[in-house]
Design a protein around this motif. Sequence first.
Motif, short mmCIF file in Angstrom:
data_model
loop_
_atom_site.label_atom_id
_atom_site.label_comp_id
_atom_site.label_asym_id
_atom_site.label_seq_id
_atom_site.Cartn_x
_atom_site.Cartn_y
_atom_site.Cartn_z
N ALA A 114 0.53 -0.94 0.62
CA ALA A 114 0.05 -0.06 0.06
C ALA A 114 1.20 1.69 0.00
O ALA A 114 2.12 1.46 0.23
N ALA A 115 0.19 2.10 -0.38
CA ALA A 115 1.07 3.58 -1.18
C ALA A 115 1.17 4.25 0.86
O ALA A 115 2.39 5.18 1.19
N THR A 116 0.46 4.31 1.84
CA THR A 116 1.00 4.57 3.21
C THR A 116 1.62 2.68 4.16
O THR A 116 0.00 1.94 3.85
N PRO A 117 1.70 3.82 5.38
CA PRO A 117 1.85 2.27 6.10
C PRO A 117 0.30 1.80 6.84
O PRO A 117 -0.57 2.87 7.40
N ALA A 118 -0.06 1.04 7.25
CA ALA A 118 -0.92 1.29 7.44
C ALA A 118 -0.92 1.78 9.35
O ALA A 118 -0.08 1.26 10.16
N ASP A 119 -2.61 2.12 9.92
CA ASP A 119 -2.86 2.27 11.56
C ASP A 119 -2.82 0.86 12.07
O ASP A 119 -2.12 1.37 12.91
N GLU A 120 -2.80 0.20 11.83
CA GLU A 120 -2.57 -1.06 12.57
C GLU A 120 -2.47 -2.48 12.05
O GLU A 120 -2.66 -2.96 10.64
N THR A 121 -1.35 -3.10 12.89
CA THR A 121 -1.19 -4.56 12.17
C THR A 121 -1.45 -5.27 13.12
O THR A 121 -0.98 -5.40 14.23
N VAL A 122 -2.57 -6.78 12.99
CA VAL A 122 -2.13 -8.03 14.01
C VAL A 122 -2.03 -8.89 13.13
O VAL A 122 -2.59 -8.89 12.17
N THR A 123 -1.93 -9.95 13.48
CA THR A 123 -1.34 -11.50 13.15
C THR A 123 -2.68 -12.60 14.56
O THR A 123 -2.20 -12.50 14.96
N ASP A 124 -2.92 -13.07 13.25
CA ASP A 124 -3.79 -14.00 14.18
C ASP A 124 -3.32 -15.81 14.12
O ASP A 124 -2.06 -15.98 14.51
N GLU A 125 -4.24 -16.12 14.79
CA GLU A 125 -3.76 -17.44 15.26
C GLU A 125 -3.45 -18.79 14.07
O GLU A 125 -2.67 -19.84 14.73
N TYR A 126 -3.61 -18.33 12.77
CA TYR A 126 -3.43 -18.73 11.64
C TYR A 126 -2.40 -18.34 11.04
O TYR A 126 -1.64 -18.77 10.10
N GLY A 127 -1.74 -17.63 11.32
CA GLY A 127 -0.86 -16.99 10.52
C GLY A 127 -1.26 -15.87 9.17
O GLY A 127 0.20 -15.33 8.93
N VAL A 128 -2.47 -15.69 9.52
CA VAL A 128 -2.67 -14.27 8.95
C VAL A 128 -2.24 -12.83 9.20
O VAL A 128 -2.85 -12.50 10.25
N VAL A 129 -1.99 -12.15 8.55
CA VAL A 129 -2.16 -10.75 8.81
C VAL A 129 -3.20 -9.43 8.86
O VAL A 129 -3.09 -9.74 7.12
N HIS A 130 -3.12 -9.18 9.39
CA HIS A 130 -4.25 -8.07 9.37
C HIS A 130 -4.07 -6.66 9.05
O HIS A 130 -3.39 -6.98 10.74
N SER A 131 -3.73 -6.40 8.78
CA SER A 131 -4.30 -4.32 8.51
C SER A 131 -5.18 -4.23 7.80
O SER A 131 -5.96 -4.07 7.33
N VAL A 132 -5.04 -2.40 8.73
CA VAL A 132 -6.75 -1.74 8.63
C VAL A 132 -5.53 -0.08 8.67
O VAL A 132 -4.81 0.48 9.10
#
Length: 480
Positions: A174-192
């Motif tokens: 993405a053009a700008t960094p995410a405001d929040e990032t968290v990795t869940d128990e399945y190794g999926v990286v979630h960014s907002v």
Amino acid sequence: MRIYPFRALRYNTAKVKLSDVVTQPYDKISPAMQDAYYAQSPYNLIRVILGKRNPADTDADNVYTRAAKSLQDWRREAVLVEEREPALYGYAQKYTVPGTSEVRERRGLICLGHLYDYAEQVVYRHEQTLAKPKSDRLSLFKTTRTYCEQIYMLYSDPSFTVEKLVFGNTTGEAATPADETVTDEYGVVHSVWRVTDPHILNLIVGALSDKKLIIADGHHRYETSTAYARERAAELGLPDTTRQSGKSEKQVGDSDESPSNDADMTVGPPLPVPAFPEAAMMMTLVNTDAPGITILPTHRIVYGLKDFSSAAFLDKAAEFFEVSKVEAKSAAAGSDAEGVEAASERVAPLAATKGVAFLAVMKDGTFLLQGKPAAIEAALQHVAPRQRPMDVVQLHALVLEQLLELTPESIRQQENLRYLRSAEDAAAQVARGEADIAFLIKPVTLDQMKEVSLGGEVMPQKSTDFYPKLLSGLAFYALD
């Protein structure tokens, strides 16, 4: 489709660690996962979306009232804080496709979406629903008056307008960094990413105004919320906003607005808000023309059949299917994540087949059932033509209903039927004597789902399993 920016409640990361408080969606949480979430943090969302029931529960103190109290306490303690201005949220999930080494990224938009009656042909369903989850979710929602989870919606936009506005591009970083990032128990990286510029917000609202949506995940919650929107409109003496003829929105600054919508907008173009808080719900919208969508199969476990005989079942099945015994992988069931990874091995015989095929796992072995097209076509004349060639439809309409004599109502009530993502867990239930037969199936394709849904038809319950799931707790829509 009308969407609305909103002032979300968000977890205050100065007080809690995001990975300690977010969860998988309520219907994907096992008892073991529930216990683990409870242990992670006193502020974990599990206490709201899937709290533990107590034998001593009363009308005044039960799983729903405790959920509402948790939310109230967390807001008072500033564990949950409200955004100062309306926003939309870019949401990206980077993950490895189960059973492979392929890494994908799925992008979406968290927003409020207007609630439409299906008859308006703006929002489409793709599968039938079950009775029990609706009652539970309605009781929870009426008591908490808060959306803590998004439902997952699909739309089509080959020009990628929203992706460009939110992420600055269509693929890659993405053009700008995410405001929040968290990795869940399945190794999926979630960014907002938080989007607050009123001009950009109105461009996004406009870009989606002519789109039709298909529910990917969240049929029960959508139908529950739509019914409640009609109920609240009647109570407030307002038009039914689930119909196109009803007044559907007003501008920021109008009276009677939910705190999650209202804002002090002194400059910039006005932002749309729902006519009343219950007229919309929290959604994540995903573009079907973008890469990153993965659909997994949901397997069927049949139990409690009277005088079930595998030999008798196979004799009946032979009229419609070529039946052959296969050597199945033997392994004990592990965690849900391990089950997802092992599924491709367990169902490997299906990958080598063309046309309709299932694996029937029984005490005396695993059998591959490959459809006989002519016999199946003759038996399914009552089924819509576009659905007859689909594996999950043939399994329900022919195998479950005709061969095993389960009624559509008993299936809807889940009287003899369970659904599982993990092929390993499904086979293990048969091995332990907890089920008579497990049917392992191929996944529905995205094109099949779109064709059925936009054609105004529905597939059987739990026909699709979109992976990964939307993480719960990234944003909240509070009606009060």
